[in-house]
Design an enzyme around this catalytic site. Sequence first.
Site, mmCIF file in Angstrom:
data_model
loop_
_atom_site.group_PDB
_atom_site.id
_atom_site.type_symbol
_atom_site.label_atom_id
_atom_site.label_comp_id
_atom_site.label_asym_id
_atom_site.label_seq_id
_atom_site.Cartn_x
_atom_site.Cartn_y
_atom_site.Cartn_z
ATOM 1 N N CYS A 25 -47.450 -17.629 113.529
ATOM 2 C CA CYS A 25 -47.022 -19.198 113.721
ATOM 3 C C CYS A 25 -46.693 -19.120 114.825
ATOM 4 C CB CYS A 25 -46.252 -20.098 112.570
ATOM 5 S SG CYS A 25 -44.363 -19.467 112.613
ATOM 6 N N CYS A 39 -38.315 -13.849 109.076
ATOM 7 C CA CYS A 39 -38.870 -15.658 108.733
ATOM 8 C C CYS A 39 -38.293 -15.598 107.574
ATOM 9 C CB CYS A 39 -39.556 -16.216 109.473
ATOM 10 S SG CYS A 39 -39.266 -17.076 108.788
#
Length: 369
Positions: free
Chosen positions: A210, A114
């Site tokens: 997440c 990410c």
Amino acid sequence: MIEVDFQLGRPSEEARIVVAMSGGVDSSVVAALAARSGAEVVGVTLQLYDHGAAVERSRSCCAGQDIYDARTVADRLGIAHYVFDYESRFKDSVIDRFADEYMMGRTPIPCIACNQGVKFTDLLSLARDLGADCLATGHYVRRMAGPSGAELHRAADPARDQSYFLFATTADQLDYLRFPLGDLPKALVREVARDLQLIVADKPDSQDICFVPNGDYASVVKKVRPEAAQEGEIVHMDGRLLGRHKGLIHFTVGQRRGLEIGGQKEPLYVVRLEPGVRRVIVGPKSALAVRTAHLSDINWLGEAQKEGLTAKVRSMARPAPARFDGRSLHFLDPEYGVAPGQAAVIYDGDRVLGGGWIEETIAAELEPA
């Protein structure tokens, strides 16, 4: 309240700072410090997946509640705030890659992927498009001036250090990024948030990846790749068939729990995964000892390879003395639980020299010291 030099290169009142706001206390305090500098501040939050399904998960960094919190903090600070939809990009570059890595019997680290893509490529490009002088984030690392440019160093607070997850940051990105919290302890960051009466002052830190509910990696992988639940054999490295498993996605190198094979004289660990035949190979702890790890996609921030280095092959591992020859990492003492797919990050003292992805390992018993 503390003050931070954002090193803008021109008077603050003429500058613009974009702050990556996740909705947590760290990025909120960064936004506050940026606003205090006198520069124009723009808060940016990325919607990385369907937050409607994530509202209940307030401990995740990109949930719907976090977007609301980021906007509320921005309003409190009197700064602009924008939300950008990067759901499709995030799925392609992070979630799908995460699932595919598990399918190949590897141990993925999606937070690094990410940072490599959505955060430090797309978001950085977005900040440039907004005419910002820099992009500031809430990561606990230090950006320090060196003889050849900006350097990446561990955070002053070792308990909060996130340098392992940022090894793939390029020199060009590092030149543009700012990490105002690198010299601060977490307790002080929360104190600043309380002094400013920010609603996130006592918000818990994110604990999970997440997009992974309750740490259940397997359920996420099966949703993206249903074929990941195919069963296979559990085989001792001496050739004995010990049992069966319900999918390679439930295992990683070095794992001991969850094998569900009793009656053994000594504890057994996952030594190797063979995705082509869906086989889990197990053995004693001694079989996990690794002397060398071959790396790929190496990102190097140092001037030259050198002796006296240390390396981390897991975020919570202690740095181990090692030598790096430009492609392979050689541990001075055997290292345990080194898994393909993990990142190996190389340090010179507190400075991050770079790192890469572990492609293959060589057992200590096969290679002399």
